[in-house]
Design a protein around this motif. Structure first.
Motif, PDB file in Angstrom:
ATOM      1  N   HIS A  63       0.821  -1.223   0.000  1.00 23.82           N
ATOM      2  CA  HIS A  63       0.000   0.000   0.000  1.00 23.82           C
ATOM      3  C   HIS A  63       0.852   1.269   0.000  1.00 23.82           C
ATOM      4  O   HIS A  63       0.329   2.365   0.205  1.00 23.82           O
ATOM      5  N   PRO A  88       3.373   4.246  -1.707  1.00 23.91           N
ATOM      6  CA  PRO A  88       3.386   4.961  -2.990  1.00 23.91           C
ATOM      7  C   PRO A  88       4.208   4.203  -4.028  1.00 23.91           C
ATOM      8  O   PRO A  88       5.119   3.458  -3.694  1.00 23.91           O
ATOM      9  N   ARG A  99      -3.123  -6.798  -1.825  1.00 25.39           N
ATOM     10  CA  ARG A  99      -4.145  -5.763  -1.943  1.00 25.39           C
ATOM     11  C   ARG A  99      -5.521  -6.377  -2.223  1.00 25.39           C
ATOM     12  O   ARG A  99      -6.539  -5.850  -1.781  1.00 25.39           O
ATOM     13  N   HIS A 157      -6.369   0.838   8.637  1.00 29.51           N
ATOM     14  CA  HIS A 157      -6.711   2.022   7.842  1.00 29.51           C
ATOM     15  C   HIS A 157      -7.114   3.192   8.734  1.00 29.51           C
ATOM     16  O   HIS A 157      -7.608   3.013   9.846  1.00 29.51           O
ATOM     17  N   ARG A 158      -6.903   4.372   8.187  1.00 25.10           N
ATOM     18  CA  ARG A 158      -7.485   5.579   8.767  1.00 25.10           C
ATOM     19  C   ARG A 158      -7.806   6.541   7.644  1.00 25.10           C
ATOM     20  O   ARG A 158      -6.935   6.912   6.876  1.00 25.10           O
ATOM     21  N   ARG A 159      -9.077   6.903   7.559  1.00 19.78           N
ATOM     22  CA  ARG A 159      -9.549   7.855   6.544  1.00 19.78           C
ATOM     23  C   ARG A 159      -9.116   7.437   5.136  1.00 19.78           C
ATOM     24  O   ARG A 159      -8.611   8.237   4.355  1.00 19.78           O
ATOM     25  N   GLY A 160      -9.289   6.141   4.849  1.00 21.70           N
ATOM     26  CA  GLY A 160      -9.032   5.637   3.507  1.00 21.70           C
ATOM     27  C   GLY A 160      -7.581   5.314   3.208  1.00 21.70           C
ATOM     28  O   GLY A 160      -7.272   4.844   2.112  1.00 21.70           O
ATOM     29  N   GLN A 161      -6.676   5.544   4.154  1.00 19.65           N
ATOM     30  CA  GLN A 161      -5.262   5.283   3.943  1.00 19.65           C
ATOM     31  C   GLN A 161      -4.781   4.177   4.881  1.00 19.65           C
ATOM     32  O   GLN A 161      -5.228   4.094   6.028  1.00 19.65           O
ATOM     33  N   VAL A 162      -3.864   3.340   4.395  1.00 24.35           N
ATOM     34  CA  VAL A 162      -3.232   2.346   5.259  1.00 24.35           C
ATOM     35  C   VAL A 162      -2.164   3.058   6.078  1.00 24.35           C
ATOM     36  O   VAL A 162      -1.212   3.605   5.520  1.00 24.35           O
ATOM     37  N   VAL A 163      -2.333   3.067   7.395  1.00 25.43           N
ATOM     38  CA  VAL A 163      -1.416   3.801   8.269  1.00 25.43           C
ATOM     39  C   VAL A 163      -0.523   2.876   9.086  1.00 25.43           C
ATOM     40  O   VAL A 163       0.452   3.328   9.702  1.00 25.43           O
ATOM     41  N   SER A 175      -9.163   0.258  13.140  1.00 25.52           N
ATOM     42  CA  SER A 175      -9.478   1.249  12.117  1.00 25.52           C
ATOM     43  C   SER A 175     -10.726   2.048  12.475  1.00 25.52           C
ATOM     44  O   SER A 175     -10.788   3.266  12.268  1.00 25.52           O
TER      45      SER A 175
END
Length: 252
Positions: A150, A152, A185, A208-214, A243
């Motif tokens: 996940h 960049p 994924r 996840h947090r707010r649509g992002q994998v943190v 999450s």
């Protein structure tokens, strides 16, 4: 050269940051002369500043050299995302550990490596090389593969271009690993089989947090022959709980 501040007029803060920046994964312990060279400082200046850092716990003596002190790690844990993740994940990680007696990890991506924020282990756990505050390769660990899948695109390309072999089972073929990342994924979890340590396998899932994998959470076990599905399902339930709680928090 890390943290080179040989430029005339460098501030004290700049020199201190140069000293701290001289440490990296390949230079975890440095003799004073090496520390001064990597920081771009005269040895007497480095000696004076290192002494101050040791007195304040930012550095510590280790044999004939110096290592990063615990005080820096304690301060790092106060960073909002790290402290929030650890506090939020803690009860879920405890539940997973109690149910499996396996080593349980919480990790985030730090550049091209997995940074371990939490590790829970017991006497029955498989021996592992991770420790709280340590970093390990993304491509050879379960939590690392999740974070890499996940990450960049430029991070994935850089990692795939430099796959180091850790054990005979580490995946070092870029095409094969990239195929695994796509599968991670799709299915929502990653596995490793003796890719970081012989006798140790792992399963990991994303947080996840707010649509992002943190972050990623994972367990390390002796084998995945029987319990892969059960472990993946338990981790996914825990990750969903973490999450949800992260989503309920106000924006950082």
């Amino acid at each position: 050269m890390a943290g080179n501040t040989g430029t005339p007029g460098a501030t004290v803060t700049g020199r201190i940051m140069a000293i701290l920046g001289a440490f990296d994964d390949h230079h975890a312990r440095l003799a004073l002369t090496d520390l001064a060279r990597r920081a771009g400082l005269p040895v007497p200046t480095a000696h004076r500043l290192v002494g101050e850092l040791v007195r304040h716990g930012a550095l510590a003596r280790s044999g004939d050299g110096y290592v990063v002190g615990r005080r820096l790690w304690e301060l790092g844990l106060l960073a909002p995302i790290e402290s929030t993740l650890r506090e939020t994940a803690a009860p879920f990680l405890h539940d997973i550990h109690a149910a499996t007696r396996a080593t349980v990890h919480l990790a985030v991506r730090d550049g091209r490596e997995a940074l371990y924020l939490e590790r829970m282990a017991g006497r029955a756990s498989v021996p592992v090389v991770s420790s709280v505050g340590s970093t390990l390769p993304l491509h050879a660990t379960g939590v690392g593969k999740v974070l890499l899948a996940h990450a960049p695109e430029d991070v994935r390309r850089a990692v795939l271009a430099s796959l180091a072999r850790v054990t005979p089972y580490t995946i070092t073929q870029p095409g094969r690993l990239n195929e695994q990342l796509g599968q991670i994924r799709r299915v929502g979890y990653a596995t490793t089989v003796e890719e970081m340590s012989l006798g140790a396998c792992s399963v990991a899932t994303p947080v996840h947090r707010r649509g992002q994998v943190v972050a990623a959470i994972g367990v390390v076990v002796p084998t995945l022959r029987r319990d892969r599905g059960r472990l993946a399902a338990a981790l996914q339930v825990a990750a969903q709980g973490i999450s949800r709680q992260l989503a309920a928090l106000p924006p950082a």
